[in-house]
Design an enzyme around this catalytic site. Sequence first.
Site, PDB file in Angstrom:
ATOM      1  N   PRO A 159      50.141  34.366  24.322  1.00  0.00           N
ATOM      2  CA  PRO A 159      50.991  34.088  24.705  1.00  0.00           C
ATOM      3  C   PRO A 159      52.195  34.980  25.192  1.00  0.00           C
ATOM      4  O   PRO A 159      51.985  35.923  25.777  1.00  0.00           O
ATOM      5  CB  PRO A 159      51.480  34.807  22.794  1.00  0.00           C
ATOM      6  CG  PRO A 159      50.953  35.631  22.565  1.00  0.00           C
ATOM      7  CD  PRO A 159      49.640  35.508  23.168  1.00  0.00           C
ATOM      8  N   LYS A 191      49.279  34.050  35.576  1.00  0.00           N
ATOM      9  CA  LYS A 191      48.276  34.376  35.370  1.00  0.00           C
ATOM     10  C   LYS A 191      48.568  35.508  36.141  1.00  0.00           C
ATOM     11  O   LYS A 191      47.664  36.870  36.208  1.00  0.00           O
ATOM     12  CB  LYS A 191      48.191  33.910  36.687  1.00  0.00           C
ATOM     13  CG  LYS A 191      48.529  33.193  38.539  1.00  0.00           C
ATOM     14  CD  LYS A 191      48.118  32.506  39.085  1.00  0.00           C
ATOM     15  CE  LYS A 191      48.175  32.453  40.421  1.00  0.00           C
ATOM     16  NZ  LYS A 191      49.482  31.287  40.407  1.00  0.00           N
ATOM     17  N   THR A 192      49.359  36.104  37.180  1.00  0.00           N
ATOM     18  CA  THR A 192      50.012  37.612  37.417  1.00  0.00           C
ATOM     19  C   THR A 192      50.148  38.773  35.596  1.00  0.00           C
ATOM     20  O   THR A 192      49.491  39.723  36.306  1.00  0.00           O
ATOM     21  CB  THR A 192      50.940  37.506  38.273  1.00  0.00           C
ATOM     22  OG1 THR A 192      51.166  36.815  39.272  1.00  0.00           O
ATOM     23  CG2 THR A 192      51.633  39.401  38.469  1.00  0.00           C
ATOM     24  N   VAL A 193      50.917  38.243  35.075  1.00  0.00           N
ATOM     25  CA  VAL A 193      50.897  38.694  34.080  1.00  0.00           C
ATOM     26  C   VAL A 193      49.424  38.896  32.952  1.00  0.00           C
ATOM     27  O   VAL A 193      48.760  40.072  32.495  1.00  0.00           O
ATOM     28  CB  VAL A 193      51.956  37.955  32.230  1.00  0.00           C
ATOM     29  CG1 VAL A 193      51.849  38.549  31.411  1.00  0.00           C
ATOM     30  CG2 VAL A 193      52.887  38.384  32.979  1.00  0.00           C
ATOM     31  N   LYS A 228      45.701  41.273  45.680  1.00  0.00           N
ATOM     32  CA  LYS A 228      46.803  39.840  46.003  1.00  0.00           C
ATOM     33  C   LYS A 228      46.571  39.893  47.691  1.00  0.00           C
ATOM     34  O   LYS A 228      47.392  40.043  48.461  1.00  0.00           O
ATOM     35  CB  LYS A 228      47.912  40.024  45.343  1.00  0.00           C
ATOM     36  CG  LYS A 228      48.635  38.479  45.660  1.00  0.00           C
ATOM     37  CD  LYS A 228      48.798  37.516  44.633  1.00  0.00           C
ATOM     38  CE  LYS A 228      49.638  36.371  44.821  1.00  0.00           C
ATOM     39  NZ  LYS A 228      50.022  36.001  43.593  1.00  0.00           N
ATOM     40  N   GLY A 273      49.335  30.469  43.424  1.00  0.00           N
ATOM     41  CA  GLY A 273      49.657  29.167  43.478  1.00  0.00           C
ATOM     42  C   GLY A 273      48.297  28.629  42.518  1.00  0.00           C
ATOM     43  O   GLY A 273      47.812  28.858  41.744  1.00  0.00           O
ATOM     44  N   ILE A 286      52.453  30.123  35.952  1.00  0.00           N
ATOM     45  CA  ILE A 286      52.022  30.025  35.030  1.00  0.00           C
ATOM     46  C   ILE A 286      51.781  31.817  33.868  1.00  0.00           C
ATOM     47  O   ILE A 286      51.784  31.218  32.575  1.00  0.00           O
ATOM     48  CB  ILE A 286      50.953  28.875  34.363  1.00  0.00           C
ATOM     49  CG1 ILE A 286      49.796  29.814  35.339  1.00  0.00           C
ATOM     50  CG2 ILE A 286      50.814  27.725  34.924  1.00  0.00           C
ATOM     51  CD1 ILE A 286      48.202  28.820  35.219  1.00  0.00           C
TER      52      ILE A 286
END
Length: 215
Positions: A180, A15-17, A32, A99, A13
């Site tokens: 965005p 969340k890493t960015v 992580k 996840g 979705i």
Amino acid sequence: MSVIVVTGTDTEIGKTVFSAGLVQALNATYWKPVQSGQEEETDSQIVARLSGCPALPEGYLLQLPASPHLSAEAEGVEIDSTTLDLPDVEGLLVAEGAGGLMVPLNRQELYLDLIARWRAPVILCARTKLGTINHTLLSLKALRDAGCPVVGVAFIGNAQPEVEQTICQFGGVSHLGRLPVIDGLGRAASGGTGCAALAQAFGDTINLDLIREAL
């Protein structure tokens, strides 16, 4: 040391960015705990590349792109959550989950159990696509039932003001902004000094004051 946990309503979705933007904006260190699946880059490598900030080694680095417990079992190991205490760093640590909250770490524990044990403030990332109201409200309930302090929801994707407002109203949670989709964040487009496009978008759309207040 201050800690903030970034988790999501689902996998893939953004969340890493989001974590990379947060690390860059707050000059933080990224961690992580469990990486399941290694393709072109790990999440730690992506965050380090996009933010220009350090990333710690993963607690578990697993090959199979699957739930952490299945990835570990494929390699003949079991994830021991007692080895995943928050590492000490100078300044702020951003820890990103894998996840969603109900993803198993092993046959006894969910990722939510680990986050609850940390007792650190949590940012919940949610997509803006159809289905997000249900997924996000369920995730908020799970976090609160587990005693996790929730900073707010950060939305990722195209603007859906009524949907976003509905989630914050029923969830009783702060709207942290909407990041965005940003084109050109691939490996070839971004250098190790960080990504200006991500920094600009993050600064324009995410309420960093609310996040800082939680630290």
